[in-house]
Design an enzyme around this catalytic site. Structure first.
Site, short mmCIF file in Angstrom:
data_model
loop_
_atom_site.label_atom_id
_atom_site.label_comp_id
_atom_site.label_asym_id
_atom_site.label_seq_id
_atom_site.Cartn_x
_atom_site.Cartn_y
_atom_site.Cartn_z
N SER A 144 0.76 -1.34 0.00
CA SER A 144 0.03 -0.04 -0.02
C SER A 144 0.99 1.43 -0.01
CB SER A 144 -0.83 0.07 1.15
OG SER A 144 -0.20 -0.22 2.28
N GLN B 150 -8.75 -4.19 -23.27
CA GLN B 150 -7.92 -5.27 -22.25
C GLN B 150 -7.64 -4.11 -21.20
OE1 GLN B 150 -5.31 -8.24 -24.38
NE2 GLN B 150 -5.84 -6.61 -25.87
N LEU B 151 -7.14 -2.85 -21.69
CA LEU B 151 -6.44 -1.88 -20.82
C LEU B 151 -7.57 -1.56 -19.53
CD1 LEU B 151 -4.15 0.03 -19.94
CD2 LEU B 151 -5.00 1.38 -21.70
N ARG C 250 -9.88 -3.04 -18.32
CA ARG C 250 -10.29 -4.07 -17.32
C ARG C 250 -9.49 -3.67 -15.75
NH1 ARG C 250 -12.65 -8.69 -19.08
NH2 ARG C 250 -13.07 -9.06 -16.75
N HIS C 251 -8.33 -3.01 -16.15
CA HIS C 251 -7.64 -2.64 -15.05
C HIS C 251 -8.08 -1.61 -14.04
CE1 HIS C 251 -4.48 -5.39 -15.88
NE2 HIS C 251 -4.77 -5.19 -16.89
N GLN D 63 -10.05 9.26 -26.23
CA GLN D 63 -10.61 9.93 -27.15
C GLN D 63 -12.01 9.52 -27.44
OE1 GLN D 63 -8.97 9.43 -31.20
NE2 GLN D 63 -8.96 11.58 -31.41
N SER D 64 -12.93 10.50 -27.57
CA SER D 64 -14.10 9.92 -27.74
C SER D 64 -14.84 9.79 -29.11
CB SER D 64 -15.26 10.95 -27.10
OG SER D 64 -16.53 10.75 -27.57
N ARG E 245 1.79 0.90 -7.07
CA ARG E 245 1.26 -0.56 -6.84
C ARG E 245 0.70 -1.21 -8.03
NH1 ARG E 245 -2.40 -2.26 -1.79
NH2 ARG E 245 -2.26 -4.61 -2.00
N ARG F 138 0.70 -7.93 -18.00
CA ARG F 138 0.54 -7.36 -19.43
C ARG F 138 2.28 -7.39 -20.07
NH1 ARG F 138 -4.47 -8.30 -20.63
NH2 ARG F 138 -6.01 -7.26 -19.01
C1 LIG Z 1 -3.47 -13.64 -19.78
C2 LIG Z 1 -5.05 -12.74 -19.61
C3 LIG Z 1 -5.86 -13.42 -20.18
C4 LIG Z 1 -7.18 -12.89 -20.06
N1 LIG Z 1 -8.17 -13.40 -20.35
C5 LIG Z 1 -9.52 -13.12 -20.01
C6 LIG Z 1 -10.68 -13.56 -20.51
O1 LIG Z 1 -10.73 -14.61 -21.37
N2 LIG Z 1 -11.98 -13.01 -20.36
C7 LIG Z 1 -12.01 -11.76 -19.36
O2 LIG Z 1 -13.23 -11.45 -19.15
N3 LIG Z 1 -10.80 -11.43 -19.01
C8 LIG Z 1 -9.67 -11.69 -19.31
N4 LIG Z 1 -8.57 -11.41 -18.76
C9 LIG Z 1 -8.77 -9.93 -18.05
C10 LIG Z 1 -8.60 -10.37 -16.61
O3 LIG Z 1 -9.71 -11.42 -15.87
C11 LIG Z 1 -8.68 -9.24 -15.60
O4 LIG Z 1 -10.00 -8.58 -15.59
C12 LIG Z 1 -7.71 -8.03 -15.95
O5 LIG Z 1 -6.22 -8.56 -16.37
C13 LIG Z 1 -7.29 -7.15 -14.79
O6 LIG Z 1 -6.86 -7.64 -13.71
P1 LIG Z 1 -7.15 -7.44 -12.48
O7 LIG Z 1 -8.54 -7.48 -11.85
O8 LIG Z 1 -6.02 -8.17 -11.46
O9 LIG Z 1 -6.50 -5.78 -12.30
P2 LIG Z 1 -7.07 -4.54 -11.48
O10 LIG Z 1 -8.51 -4.32 -11.92
O11 LIG Z 1 -6.04 -3.60 -11.92
O12 LIG Z 1 -7.06 -4.92 -10.07
C14 LIG Z 1 -5.95 -5.09 -9.18
C15 LIG Z 1 -6.25 -5.67 -8.13
O13 LIG Z 1 -6.67 -4.84 -7.18
C16 LIG Z 1 -7.94 -6.11 -6.57
N5 LIG Z 1 -9.25 -5.79 -6.92
C17 LIG Z 1 -9.57 -4.99 -7.89
N6 LIG Z 1 -10.96 -4.83 -7.74
C18 LIG Z 1 -11.34 -5.93 -6.97
C19 LIG Z 1 -12.56 -6.27 -6.55
N7 LIG Z 1 -13.87 -5.75 -6.85
N8 LIG Z 1 -12.70 -7.23 -5.54
C20 LIG Z 1 -11.60 -7.61 -5.06
N9 LIG Z 1 -10.30 -7.27 -5.64
C21 LIG Z 1 -10.24 -6.42 -6.37
C22 LIG Z 1 -7.37 -7.46 -7.26
O14 LIG Z 1 -6.21 -7.98 -6.11
C23 LIG Z 1 -6.72 -7.04 -8.49
O15 LIG Z 1 -5.69 -8.03 -8.96
C24 LIG Z 1 -7.45 -11.75 -18.96
C25 LIG Z 1 -6.16 -11.22 -18.55
C26 LIG Z 1 -4.89 -11.85 -18.75
C27 LIG Z 1 -3.59 -10.98 -18.37
#
Ligand SMILES: Cc1cc2nc3c(=O)[nH]c(=O)nc-3n(C[C@H](O)[C@H](O)[C@H](O)COP(=O)(O)OP(=O)(O)OC[C@H]3O[C@@H](n4cnc5c(N)ncnc54)[C@H](O)[C@@H]3O)c2cc1C
Length: 223
Positions: free
Chosen positions: A55, A76-77, A79-80, A88-89, A160, A169
């Site tokens: 932290s 993909q991006l 999802r983080h 850009q809209s 972090r 990634r």
């Molecule tokens: C090789 C690979 C293949 C993938 N394939 C797929 C796929 O087929 N389908 C698909 O849908 N996605 C896929 N993903 C996306 C993956 O499931 C994650 O959504 C994405 O990598 C974001 O990771 P994250 O949730 O760890 O990261 P972040 O959202 O950046 O979160 C960082 C960390 O914070 C914590 N965190 C964040 N939010 C929460 C929460 N709500 N509850 C508890 N802890 C939390 C967790 O510890 C998490 O690891 C893939 C990713 C990779 C790298």
């Protein structure tokens, strides 16, 4: 693709080290802040990183400007969830002078398929313009734009989250485009804050590979 480090927390390593030191010290924040040498910062950061006291790494943030990446990468991006994005809209920006597209190397290598790819994109662009000319709102005309459409993004992540992002990634098994971007981002932050990022990268760099379909190769940033 263009990736630029736009801004970051001044003295990012020091601010994280101050935060780490504060947790275990009676001293005032002024006293703690004055006493730091590069060696002390390294010692503290090595300790928090190896112990999982992650932290404290949230006190340093890094903002990147990214251009010429695809909407496929964007999906993909974003999802983080711990990162911040401005994109850009396609609702408000009308691409009247043409739409930029990303072409994967695998398609570039096949002359015949590349021609088909380019023809498809040319026709898509033409139809998109036709919609705009017919006063279809950009937010509706964009429905026909493919994943290959290029976009521009401003991304902010703390140290972090960046380390976590790099672990997923920059891996050899990550999709090529987001991997390319992640490796460029890693090179940029390493230059500015090596103590925070010297061991950043895929899991194999630190504790061993967690990939089911492991590449089995030693990892080199950007290679
Ligand atoms: C090789 C690979 C293949 C993938 N394939 C797929 C796929 O087929 N389908 C698909 O849908 N996605 C896929 N993903 C996306 C993956 O499931 C994650 O959504 C994405 O990598 C974001 O990771 P994250 O949730 O760890 O990261 P972040 O959202 O950046 O979160 C960082 C960390 O914070 C914590 N965190 C964040 N939010 C929460 C929460 N709500 N509850 C508890 N802890 C939390 C967790 O510890 C998490 O690891 C893939 C990713 C990779 C790298």
């Amino acid at each position: 693709m263009k990736v630029k480090l736009l801004k970051f927390t001044p003295e990012p390593e020091k601010i994280c080290a101050i935060a780490a030191r504060l947790c275990y010290s009676f001293a005032s924040i002024d006293e703690i802040s004055e006493k730091f040498t590069k060696e002390k910062i390294k010692e503290l950061l090595d300790k928090v990183i190896s112990s999982g006291h992650n932290s404290v790494l949230e006190h340093a943030s890094f903002t990147f400007g990214v251009e010429g990446v695809s909407r496929s990468l964007l999906a993909q991006l974003t999802r983080h969830r711990i990162a911040s994005f401005s994109v850009q809209s396609q609702r408000y920006v009308k691409f009247k002078n043409g739409v930029e597209f990303v072409v994967p190397e695998t398609i570039k290598r096949d002359k015949n398929l590349l021609e088909k790819y380019n023809n498809f994109l040319k026709n898509t662009e033409k139809l998109y313009k036709e919609f705009l000319d017919a006063d279809i709102p950009a937010e509706d005309a964009r429905y026909i734009l493919p994943n290959a459409s290029a976009t521009k993004i401003v991304i902010t992540m703390n140290a972090r989250e960046l380390r976590h992002f790099f672990s997923l990634r920059s891996c050899n098994r990550a999709q090529w485009e987001i991997r390319d971007m992640a490796c460029r981002m890693l090179s940029l932050v390493r230059r500015e804050a090596s103590l925070l990022f010297s061991d950043a990268g895929p899991d194999c760099v630190r504790e061993g590979c967690h990939e089911v379909f492991t590449c089995g190769k030693p990892w080199k940033n950007g290679k």
